[in-house]
Design an enzyme around this catalytic site. Structure first.
Site, PDB file in Angstrom:
ATOM      1  N   ASP A  18       0.820  -1.218   0.000  1.00  0.00           N
ATOM      2  CA  ASP A  18       0.000   0.000   0.000  1.00  0.00           C
ATOM      3  C   ASP A  18       0.848   1.260   0.000  1.00  0.00           C
ATOM      4  OD1 ASP A  18      -2.438  -1.450   0.138  1.00  0.00           O
ATOM      5  OD2 ASP A  18      -2.177  -1.703   2.280  1.00  0.00           O
ATOM      6  N   ARG A  98      -1.026   1.287  16.702  1.00  0.00           N
ATOM      7  CA  ARG A  98      -1.415   2.441  15.874  1.00  0.00           C
ATOM      8  C   ARG A  98      -1.343   3.780  16.608  1.00  0.00           C
ATOM      9  NH1 ARG A  98       0.351  -0.510  12.274  1.00  0.00           N
ATOM     10  NH2 ARG A  98      -1.077  -1.506  10.806  1.00  0.00           N
ATOM     11  N   ASP A 127      -7.906   0.214  10.966  1.00  0.00           N
ATOM     12  CA  ASP A 127      -6.733   1.066  11.169  1.00  0.00           C
ATOM     13  C   ASP A 127      -6.952   2.512  10.750  1.00  0.00           C
ATOM     14  OD1 ASP A 127      -5.121  -0.755  12.395  1.00  0.00           O
ATOM     15  OD2 ASP A 127      -4.021  -1.337  10.601  1.00  0.00           O
ATOM     16  N   SER A 179      -2.092  -9.854   3.331  1.00  0.00           N
ATOM     17  CA  SER A 179      -1.995  -8.572   4.025  1.00  0.00           C
ATOM     18  C   SER A 179      -1.465  -8.866   5.426  1.00  0.00           C
ATOM     19  CB  SER A 179      -3.374  -7.903   4.106  1.00  0.00           C
ATOM     20  OG  SER A 179      -3.287  -6.707   4.849  1.00  0.00           O
TER      21      SER A 179
END
Length: 407
Positions: A18, A98, A127, A179
């Site tokens: 990504d 995060r 996320d 992923s």
């Protein structure tokens, strides 16, 4: 957000699929803006290798690599361990990473006078919420760019097409295009064959597991570990004083070698859909089990039960990106109070994916062998009759009332 005003963007950069294609995409779609890549070191080890060269070759002006490992462990992981926070069995490995990453992003964005912060989270996932709520906490007026909510790309295959067309080097192929998210606490796997819950994870396929081995490939001999805690914080492993960070890293080695911490779940995402994932959390699984084991002898019944109840709320807050909220802070204050006597040692036996309790010791233990013994003790068993009479009085009164009414 007026695109014309975006001249400098700070990008959360992992070097994965990504974020690798986001750099050229930003320059194409945001006036050839300057892109400053920021990689947060939260213990993903070799994934950080070669990132600076790659980021600059694909258009970034510079790369910051922030060592957030100590802060991540002490300020985010350990509070969750002390809380016993689990989200549907999941030990929050992506969730509690995060907020510390987002905090680091904001620090660089303010330092560089950036116009926006960009992330590579999809519009389907959790996320995006975690990053953006943390950014709003530290920089409420900062513009946020989320390419997955803007571009025409609709799949990871199309992302690979874009990368190939723009000469962006990738470490994956279409066949290994899971992923993944990796840090010192865990590794997650999503996508490909895992999208169908009917498919068994390929634990024995070479290269699938990275932090662990399949329990079938683990040694035939059990391994003991002894952990010492002070007020709920791990301070020693197998008799050696260590930082919490080093304990986690060492437990990852030990647990991984014994096939500990594999979790295959279909979880309920914040955005409403169900998602299937496989998690490797070898050290974290051991640490949670050891901490809970010690609490069984150091917490009184009422505190233990209330803490378990509030652990669900704590986990929801972390999973939903609400770390920087008054409620999470209040719950952490409650947890810290409960941990004042969670001090002692725990021994566990590891064998082919299993954790077996092997002993617990604490100067604060509430366990009385004399009271609980089936042998002679000072406990007067005759006193139980009066207790039962009082405890059962409401039941007796109800039964008598019902009988009288039904005559």
């Amino acid at each position: 957000m007026n695109k014309e005003n975006i001249k400098k963007v700070v990008l959360a950069y992992s070097g994965g699929l990504d974020t690798s294609i986001i750099i050229p995409w930003l320059k194409e779609n945001y006036n050839n803006c300057e892109v400053i890549a920021v990689s947060a070191d939260v213990g993903q080890a070799d994934e950080l290798e070669g990132l600076e060269e790659k980021a600059k070759k694909t258009g970034a002006s510079k790369l910051y690599v922030l060592d957030l490992t100590e802060e991540y462990v002490n300020d985010f992981i350990i509070p969750c361990v002390k809380a016993g926070a689990k989200y549907e069995e999941y030990l929050l490995g992506t969730s509690h990473a995060r907020p510390v990453i987002a905090k680091g992003l904001v620090d660089i964005a303010l330092k560089e006078n950036a116009d926006a912060i960009c992330h590579g989270c999809t519009g389907k996932g959790n996320d995006q919420v975690r990053f953006e709520l943390a950014i709003k906490h530290f920089a409420p007026n900062m513009a946020i760019i989320a390419p997955w909510r803007e571009w025409d790309i609709r799949s990871r295959d199309e992302e690979i097409d874009y990368a190939e067309a723009h000469n962006v080097p990738l470490r994956i192929s279409r066949e290994t295009n899971y992923s993944k998210d990796k840090n010192m606490w865990h590794l997650s796997h999503e996508g490909l064959d895992l999208e169908n819950p009917a498919n068994e994870p390929q634990y024995d396929k070479p290269g699938f597991l990275e932090m662990s081995v399949s329990p079938f490939a683990a040694p035939d001999k059990a391994e003991y570990v002894e952990l010492e805690f002070e007020q709920g914080v791990p301070v020693s492993l197998n008799g050696e004083k260590m930082s919490a960070k080093d304990i986690i890293l060492k437990l990852n080695e030990i647990g991984g070698a014994n096939g500990i911490g594999l979790l295959d779940i279909v979880e309920n995402r914040l955005v409403g859909m169900k998602s299937r994932g496989v998690y490797e959390t070898p050290g974290g699984t051991i640490l949670y089990e050891a901490h809970k084991y010690l609490e069984t002898v150091t917490l009184d019944k009422m505190t233990a039960h209330k803490k378990e109840e509030l652990a669900l709320t704590f986990a929801d807050l972390v999973y939903n990106g609400q770390w920087f909220t008054p409620l999470r802070e209040a719950l952490s204050a409650f947890v810290d109070k409960t941990q004042e006597r969670v001090t002692g040692k725990v021994k566990l036996k590891l064998y082919k994916g299993n954790i077996i309790k092997a002993g617990v010791w604490s100067d604060y233990s509430l366990y009385s062998e004399d009271l609980a013994s089936f042998g002679e003790s000072d406990y007067d068993q005759s006193e139980a009759q009066g207790f039962i009479n009082l405890f059962g009085l409401p039941i007796k009164v109800q039964a008598l009332a019902d009988a009288k009414r039904n005559k």
